[in-house]
Design an enzyme around this catalytic site. Structure first.
Site, PDB file in Angstrom:
ATOM      1  N   TRP A 130       0.873  -1.180   0.000  1.00 10.87           N
ATOM      2  CA  TRP A 130       0.000   0.000   0.000  1.00 10.87           C
ATOM      3  C   TRP A 130       0.910   1.231   0.000  1.00 10.87           C
ATOM      4  CZ3 TRP A 130      -2.009   2.732   4.827  1.00 10.87           C
ATOM      5  CH2 TRP A 130      -3.013   3.649   4.506  1.00 10.87           C
ATOM      6  N   ASP A 211      -0.549  -5.981   8.995  1.00 15.76           N
ATOM      7  CA  ASP A 211      -1.596  -5.012   8.683  1.00 15.76           C
ATOM      8  C   ASP A 211      -2.861  -5.816   8.331  1.00 15.76           C
ATOM      9  OD1 ASP A 211      -3.264  -3.046   7.746  1.00 15.76           O
ATOM     10  OD2 ASP A 211      -1.798  -2.128   6.396  1.00 15.76           O
ATOM     11  N   LYS A 246     -13.211  -1.451   6.444  1.00 13.06           N
ATOM     12  CA  LYS A 246     -13.747  -2.212   5.311  1.00 13.06           C
ATOM     13  C   LYS A 246     -14.754  -3.264   5.776  1.00 13.06           C
ATOM     14  CE  LYS A 246     -10.112  -0.154   3.485  1.00 13.06           C
ATOM     15  NZ  LYS A 246      -9.698   0.550   2.310  1.00 13.06           N
TER      16      LYS A 246
END
Ligand code: LMR
Length: 397
Positions: A130, A211, A246
């Site tokens: 990311w 993560d 999310k």
């Protein structure tokens, strides 16, 4: 004072989001920022979240500060979600979790604590990762090293390259891993690869920092937790930054947590005190609303079942969009094989097309995709798949 201060460019994902919003064309499709859209192209509030909000309206009697560590119930529920309710680590005394502002805030708190514990530790990021991992974690003062992760030719993990590099990571360094639904590649570690990385972490004494931004969007809540659960079982130290953006759709509520596993309970207390000091010195107290909702949902059997069903719907819808897109462009005039999109997981995959093709999709067809060619499959729906496929086939001709 500000006369000599130069402006900085916006993060590419956020710049694309702004460009999409500013586009006045009727025909425009956002396949950029990683935000879920349903089959009508909207990002709805989950029904279980709405219900929890109604409950909270009744139950919430104060807006006084929570503690620095946030809601204790939320922290307990989040640990049980990450590891599964019966995981041994939960009652070991070796684990501490604090509520933090979203996945990014959690990553940052984790990074600052590592910096305090081990100022010379380097941070190893997979390539690619990311894009915001670099400034977010790098600005905590880490020297960043890279390990190969994705092979764009095979659309698979560069397993040999990855293991070879990880085999040389010095003791005490930090290795960032994605729990599941790898952003941006959609290519996840297999369980066997997770096991091998745990072997290496033990052998080399490096510390994984995971993560976990997409638990439940890959193969399911438990399946997506394999790496974290196995590492919590086997490794003396582990850090996890998790996010409810999310899987609960709580993007703007900034709901996350940072979890530390340490060698013993005294260290866990010390690490938690450091994490709270970092919080106090940056944002002081975490935002409460999202975490209270998550706590209500995970603490209520019916609400939790509803949420799990909604999350499953999200997961399966994205999966089916992967299949539709692969089908829609399999006969493309360039003869490109996009079969990897169907095999990968989570919100993203790389298309692997050229930069001018990405520009043409945006300028000519109003289809917004990050310049790395990362496509958000959750922006595709039954109403726009035909247009997206046609546009891509035209751009590929
Ligand atoms: C993304 O990767 O698109 C999301 O995680 C949103 C963000 O903040 O970049």
């Amino acid at each position: 004072m500000f006369e000599t201060l130069p402006a900085v460019g916006m993060d590419p994902i956020l710049a694309l989001m702004a460009a999409f919003r500013a586009d006045s064309r009727d025909q425009k499709i956002d396949l950029g920022v990683g935000v879920y859209q349903n089959d009508s192209g909207r990002t709805p509030v989950m029904a279980s979240v709405k219900e929890a909000e109604a409950k909270l309206m009744e139950l919430e009697l104060t807006k006084a500060y929570q503690g620095i560590a946030g809601d204790p119930d939320y922290n307990k529920h989040m640990m049980a979600l990450l590891f599964g309710p019966r995981h041994r680590i939960l009652n070991s005394g070796r684990i501490k979790s604090i509520q933090a502002p979203g996945g990014s805030g959690s990553l940052r708190v984790g990074a600052e604590v590592v910096k305090r514990a081990s100022p010379n530790a380097k941070l190893w990021l997979g390539t690619p990762t990311w894009p915001n991992h670099v400034p977010l974690l790098g600005s905590a003062g880490f020297e960043i090293e890279q390990y190969p992760y994705y092979n764009p030719t095979t659309h698979q993990i560069n397993a040999d390259g990855m293991m070879e590099t990880l085999r040389q990571v010095p003791a005490g360094d930090i290795v960032l891993l994605h729990a599941c639904c790898h952003n941006p590649t959609g290519t996840d570690l297999t369980n066997e690869q997770w096991d091998q990385i745990a072997d290496l972490a033990l052998e080399r004494s490096f510390i994984p920092f995971i993560d976990a931004a997409y638990q439940g969007l890959g193969d399911g809540l438990d399946e997506d937790g394999y790496g974290m659960r196995m590492m919590a079982e086997r490794l003396p130290e582990l850090i996890i930054a998790s996010s409810c953006s999310k899987n609960f759709g709580l993007y703007r509520e900034r709901t996350g947590s940072v979890t530390f596993i340490t060698e013993n309970s005294e260290q866990a207390e010390i690490v938690a005190s450091q994490a709270m000091a970092v919080a106090r010195q940056t944002y002081s107290m975490p935002p409460a609303h999202g975490a209270l909702l998550v706590s209500l949902i995970l603490g209520d059997e019916q609400l939790r079942a509803n949420w799990e069903a909604e999350l499953e719907e999200v997961r399966l819808r994205i999966k089916s969009m992967r299949i539709l897109l692969t089908d829609g462009i399999k006969g493309n005039p360039a003869g490109f094989d996009f079969g990897h999109i169907e095999r990968q997981k989570g919100m993203f995959s790389f298309l692997g097309i050229t930069a001018p093709q990405i520009d043409r999709l945006r300028d000519e067809f109003g289809i917004y995709i990050v310049s790395s060619t990362r496509v958000n499959l959750a922006g595709i729906n039954s109403g726009n798949i035909g247009y997206i496929s046609d546009s891509m086939n035209r751009v590929l001709s």
